[in-house]
Design a protein around this motif. Structure first.
Motif, PDB file in Angstrom:
ATOM      1  N   ASN A  27       0.837  -1.198   0.000  1.00 29.80           N
ATOM      2  CA  ASN A  27       0.000   0.000   0.000  1.00 29.80           C
ATOM      3  C   ASN A  27       0.873   1.249   0.000  1.00 29.80           C
ATOM      4  OD1 ASN A  27      -2.408  -1.427   0.020  1.00 29.80           O
ATOM      5  ND2 ASN A  27      -2.327  -1.684   2.232  1.00 29.80           N
ATOM      6  N   ARG A  28       2.167   1.034   0.007  1.00 33.70           N
ATOM      7  CA  ARG A  28       3.107   2.138   0.029  1.00 33.70           C
ATOM      8  C   ARG A  28       3.203   2.741  -1.368  1.00 33.70           C
ATOM      9  NH1 ARG A  28       8.568   3.421  -0.231  1.00 33.70           N
ATOM     10  NH2 ARG A  28       9.134   1.500  -1.284  1.00 33.70           N
ATOM     11  N   ASN A  29       3.112   4.047  -1.428  1.00 36.27           N
ATOM     12  CA  ASN A  29       3.232   4.750  -2.703  1.00 36.27           C
ATOM     13  C   ASN A  29       4.681   5.168  -2.872  1.00 36.27           C
ATOM     14  OD1 ASN A  29       3.052   6.331  -4.957  1.00 36.27           O
ATOM     15  ND2 ASN A  29       1.547   7.741  -4.136  1.00 36.27           N
ATOM     16  N   SER A  30       5.394   4.503  -3.756  1.00 40.12           N
ATOM     17  CA  SER A  30       6.809   4.807  -3.968  1.00 40.12           C
ATOM     18  C   SER A  30       6.988   6.087  -4.783  1.00 40.12           C
ATOM     19  CB  SER A  30       7.499   3.648  -4.683  1.00 40.12           C
ATOM     20  OG  SER A  30       7.029   3.539  -6.008  1.00 40.12           O
ATOM     21  N   GLY A  31       5.947   6.466  -5.514  1.00 37.24           N
ATOM     22  CA  GLY A  31       6.055   7.631  -6.379  1.00 37.24           C
ATOM     23  C   GLY A  31       6.787   7.341  -7.680  1.00 37.24           C
ATOM     24  N   LYS A  32       7.165   6.084  -7.888  1.00 33.49           N
ATOM     25  CA  LYS A  32       7.884   5.698  -9.107  1.00 33.49           C
ATOM     26  C   LYS A  32       6.917   5.059 -10.097  1.00 33.49           C
ATOM     27  CE  LYS A  32      12.194   4.721  -6.698  1.00 33.49           C
ATOM     28  NZ  LYS A  32      13.136   3.665  -6.322  1.00 33.49           N
ATOM     29  N   ILE A  33       7.203   5.309 -11.362  1.00 34.03           N
ATOM     30  CA  ILE A  33       6.396   4.723 -12.426  1.00 34.03           C
ATOM     31  C   ILE A  33       7.328   4.037 -13.416  1.00 34.03           C
ATOM     32  CG2 ILE A  33       4.836   5.215 -14.361  1.00 34.03           C
ATOM     33  CD1 ILE A  33       3.646   7.440 -12.674  1.00 34.03           C
ATOM     34  N   GLY A  34       6.959   2.823 -13.813  1.00 32.91           N
ATOM     35  CA  GLY A  34       7.716   2.078 -14.807  1.00 32.91           C
ATOM     36  C   GLY A  34       6.952   2.043 -16.123  1.00 32.91           C
ATOM     37  N   LEU A  35       7.686   2.030 -17.216  1.00 40.61           N
ATOM     38  CA  LEU A  35       7.091   1.975 -18.548  1.00 40.61           C
ATOM     39  C   LEU A  35       7.827   0.911 -19.361  1.00 40.61           C
ATOM     40  CD1 LEU A  35       5.300   3.161 -20.866  1.00 40.61           C
ATOM     41  CD2 LEU A  35       7.170   4.761 -21.314  1.00 40.61           C
ATOM     42  N   ILE A  36       7.064  -0.036 -19.897  1.00 42.13           N
ATOM     43  CA  ILE A  36       7.627  -1.050 -20.782  1.00 42.13           C
ATOM     44  C   ILE A  36       6.935  -0.896 -22.138  1.00 42.13           C
ATOM     45  CG2 ILE A  36       7.997  -3.511 -21.186  1.00 42.13           C
ATOM     46  CD1 ILE A  36       7.537  -3.949 -18.161  1.00 42.13           C
ATOM     47  N   ILE A  37       7.719  -0.649 -23.195  1.00 44.12           N
ATOM     48  CA  ILE A  37       7.137  -0.462 -24.517  1.00 44.12           C
ATOM     49  C   ILE A  37       7.959  -1.177 -25.579  1.00 44.12           C
ATOM     50  CG2 ILE A  37       5.980   1.719 -24.042  1.00 44.12           C
ATOM     51  CD1 ILE A  37       8.245   3.213 -25.318  1.00 44.12           C
ATOM     52  N   ASP A  38       7.277  -1.509 -26.686  1.00 36.91           N
ATOM     53  CA  ASP A  38       7.947  -2.075 -27.856  1.00 36.91           C
ATOM     54  C   ASP A  38       8.843  -1.013 -28.475  1.00 36.91           C
ATOM     55  OD1 ASP A  38       7.115  -4.713 -28.301  1.00 36.91           O
ATOM     56  OD2 ASP A  38       5.244  -4.075 -29.223  1.00 36.91           O
ATOM     57  N   ALA A  39       9.995  -1.444 -28.959  1.00 42.72           N
ATOM     58  CA  ALA A  39      10.862  -0.524 -29.691  1.00 42.72           C
ATOM     59  C   ALA A  39      10.373  -0.341 -31.120  1.00 42.72           C
ATOM     60  CB  ALA A  39      12.292  -1.039 -29.692  1.00 42.72           C
ATOM     61  N   GLU A  40       9.602  -1.313 -31.610  1.00 43.59           N
ATOM     62  CA  GLU A  40       9.079  -1.256 -32.966  1.00 43.59           C
ATOM     63  C   GLU A  40       8.165  -0.037 -33.114  1.00 43.59           C
ATOM     64  OE1 GLU A  40       6.066  -4.037 -35.399  1.00 43.59           O
ATOM     65  OE2 GLU A  40       7.745  -5.065 -34.445  1.00 43.59           O
ATOM     66  N   ASN A  41       8.337   0.705 -34.190  1.00 51.29           N
ATOM     67  CA  ASN A  41       7.547   1.917 -34.445  1.00 51.29           C
ATOM     68  C   ASN A  41       7.631   2.901 -33.283  1.00 51.29           C
ATOM     69  OD1 ASN A  41       6.620   0.850 -36.920  1.00 51.29           O
ATOM     70  ND2 ASN A  41       5.019  -0.270 -35.832  1.00 51.29           N
ATOM     71  N   PHE A  42       8.839   3.092 -32.776  1.00 56.14           N
ATOM     72  CA  PHE A  42       9.053   3.943 -31.608  1.00 56.14           C
ATOM     73  C   PHE A  42       8.494   5.350 -31.782  1.00 56.14           C
ATOM     74  CE2 PHE A  42      11.911   7.180 -29.697  1.00 56.14           C
ATOM     75  CZ  PHE A  42      11.426   7.079 -28.404  1.00 56.14           C
ATOM     76  N   GLN A  43       8.650   5.926 -32.959  1.00 58.78           N
ATOM     77  CA  GLN A  43       8.211   7.314 -33.146  1.00 58.78           C
ATOM     78  C   GLN A  43       6.726   7.489 -32.839  1.00 58.78           C
ATOM     79  OE1 GLN A  43      10.050   9.935 -33.288  1.00 58.78           O
ATOM     80  NE2 GLN A  43      11.859   8.653 -33.359  1.00 58.78           N
ATOM     81  N   SER A  44       5.914   6.490 -33.130  1.00 58.06           N
ATOM     82  CA  SER A  44       4.478   6.602 -32.839  1.00 58.06           C
ATOM     83  C   SER A  44       4.201   6.513 -31.340  1.00 58.06           C
ATOM     84  CB  SER A  44       3.697   5.517 -33.586  1.00 58.06           C
ATOM     85  OG  SER A  44       4.043   4.234 -33.095  1.00 58.06           O
ATOM     86  N   LYS A  45       5.134   5.961 -30.587  1.00 55.49           N
ATOM     87  CA  LYS A  45       4.960   5.796 -29.136  1.00 55.49           C
ATOM     88  C   LYS A  45       5.769   6.803 -28.335  1.00 55.49           C
ATOM     89  CE  LYS A  45       4.604   0.955 -30.153  1.00 55.49           C
ATOM     90  NZ  LYS A  45       5.498  -0.087 -30.544  1.00 55.49           N
ATOM     91  N   ARG A  46       6.444   7.692 -29.010  1.00 59.25           N
ATOM     92  CA  ARG A  46       7.361   8.652 -28.382  1.00 59.25           C
ATOM     93  C   ARG A  46       6.706   9.418 -27.245  1.00 59.25           C
ATOM     94  NH1 ARG A  46      10.673  11.165 -25.961  1.00 59.25           N
ATOM     95  NH2 ARG A  46      12.246  12.553 -26.788  1.00 59.25           N
ATOM     96  N   GLY A  47       5.436   9.764 -27.390  1.00 65.25           N
ATOM     97  CA  GLY A  47       4.729  10.531 -26.363  1.00 65.25           C
ATOM     98  C   GLY A  47       4.678   9.831 -25.014  1.00 65.25           C
ATOM     99  N   LEU A  48       4.681   8.506 -25.014  1.00 63.65           N
ATOM    100  CA  LEU A  48       4.628   7.769 -23.751  1.00 63.65           C
ATOM    101  C   LEU A  48       5.867   8.011 -22.903  1.00 63.65           C
ATOM    102  CD1 LEU A  48       3.146   4.314 -24.837  1.00 63.65           C
ATOM    103  CD2 LEU A  48       1.992   6.151 -23.603  1.00 63.65           C
ATOM    104  N   THR A  49       6.988   8.316 -23.528  1.00 67.01           N
ATOM    105  CA  THR A  49       8.218   8.529 -22.769  1.00 67.01           C
ATOM    106  C   THR A  49       8.208   9.853 -22.010  1.00 67.01           C
ATOM    107  OG1 THR A  49       9.394   9.498 -24.644  1.00 67.01           O
ATOM    108  CG2 THR A  49       9.569   7.090 -24.340  1.00 67.01           C
ATOM    109  N   ASP A  50       7.233  10.700 -22.306  1.00 68.98           N
ATOM    110  CA  ASP A  50       7.086  11.980 -21.602  1.00 68.98           C
ATOM    111  C   ASP A  50       5.924  11.973 -20.605  1.00 68.98           C
ATOM    112  OD1 ASP A  50       9.235  13.161 -22.921  1.00 68.98           O
ATOM    113  OD2 ASP A  50       7.982  13.820 -24.594  1.00 68.98           O
ATOM    114  N   LEU A  51       5.369  10.819 -20.331  1.00 68.46           N
ATOM    115  CA  LEU A  51       4.239  10.722 -19.405  1.00 68.46           C
ATOM    116  C   LEU A  51       4.552  11.292 -18.026  1.00 68.46           C
ATOM    117  CD1 LEU A  51       2.489   7.291 -20.021  1.00 68.46           C
ATOM    118  CD2 LEU A  51       1.438   9.536 -20.062  1.00 68.46           C
ATOM    119  N   TYR A  52       5.791  11.161 -17.605  1.00 69.65           N
ATOM    120  CA  TYR A  52       6.158  11.655 -16.279  1.00 69.65           C
ATOM    121  C   TYR A  52       5.830  13.141 -16.116  1.00 69.65           C
ATOM    122  CZ  TYR A  52      10.400  13.761 -18.218  1.00 69.65           C
ATOM    123  OH  TYR A  52      11.284  14.532 -18.932  1.00 69.65           O
ATOM    124  N   LYS A  53       5.958  13.910 -17.187  1.00 68.53           N
ATOM    125  CA  LYS A  53       5.640  15.340 -17.147  1.00 68.53           C
ATOM    126  C   LYS A  53       4.148  15.539 -16.904  1.00 68.53           C
ATOM    127  CE  LYS A  53       9.228  16.482 -20.513  1.00 68.53           C
ATOM    128  NZ  LYS A  53       9.469  16.915 -21.899  1.00 68.53           N
TER     129      LYS A  53
END
Length: 170
Positions: A27-53
């Motif tokens: 129940n502890r909130n670490s404040g950390k977020i993990g992201l696992i994504i395919d490298a294939e077609n990375f440019q279409s998924k680029r926005g996910l790498t900025d989710l932390y903002k």
């Protein structure tokens, strides 16, 4: 060399075995977020790498793993790369960076990869997270929240909504 088909079967069995074990619970909130994504077609998924903002956390609290090697990766991205040959025949991760990722306690784990990506599913199944959010189909029932969309923009919007709701309720 081990065939890809055999390795997929072994990974599938390891995922199922891991999910049968007692789930990570904190129940502890670490404040950390993990992201696992395919490298294939990375440019279409680029926005996910900025989710932390958009979520409002520090970049250091946002850990990214690419399944495969992206054709183009921005230098400012601090991401780990998981390639199939770095997974043993028994489904153990060889790369130290990936093993370190598995040692992290995440408040949220976000996954966006194809159903063919057994290694991504294995990593997601073994990762420690209070809430796992991923795209459908979730063949192994890894995710606590499964987002039913093919569009990356809609997926991102849904992830942000769920995180906001879940943060308020905890």
């Amino acid at each position: 060399m081990i065939s890809g088909k055999l390795k997929n079967i072994i990974c599938s069995n390891r995922i199922k075995r891991h999910l049968r074990k007692e789930a990570f619970s904190s129940n502890r909130n670490s404040g950390k977020i993990g992201l696992i994504i395919d490298a294939e077609n990375f440019q279409s998924k680029r926005g996910l790498t900025d989710l932390y903002k958009l979520i409002g956390i520090k970049k250091e609290s946002f850990k990214i793993v690419f399944c495969g090697i992206p054709a183009e990766m921005a230098d400012e991205l601090n991401a780990d790369i998981l390639i199939p040959r770095e997974v043993s025949i028994s489904g153990k991760f060889k790369a130290e960076a990936i093993r370190n990722f598995l040692q992290e306690d995440f408040s949220f784990l976000i996954c966006y990869f194809s159903e063919k990506n057994k290694i991504g599913s294995l990593l997601a199944a073994e990762a420690n997270a209070n809430v796992k959010i991923g795209n459908s189909p979730d063949e192994y029932e890894i995710y606590d929240v499964e987002v039913q969309t093919k569009g990356i923009d809609v997926f991102q919007e849904e992830v942000l909504k769920y995180i906001e709701i879940l943060k308020k309720n905890n």
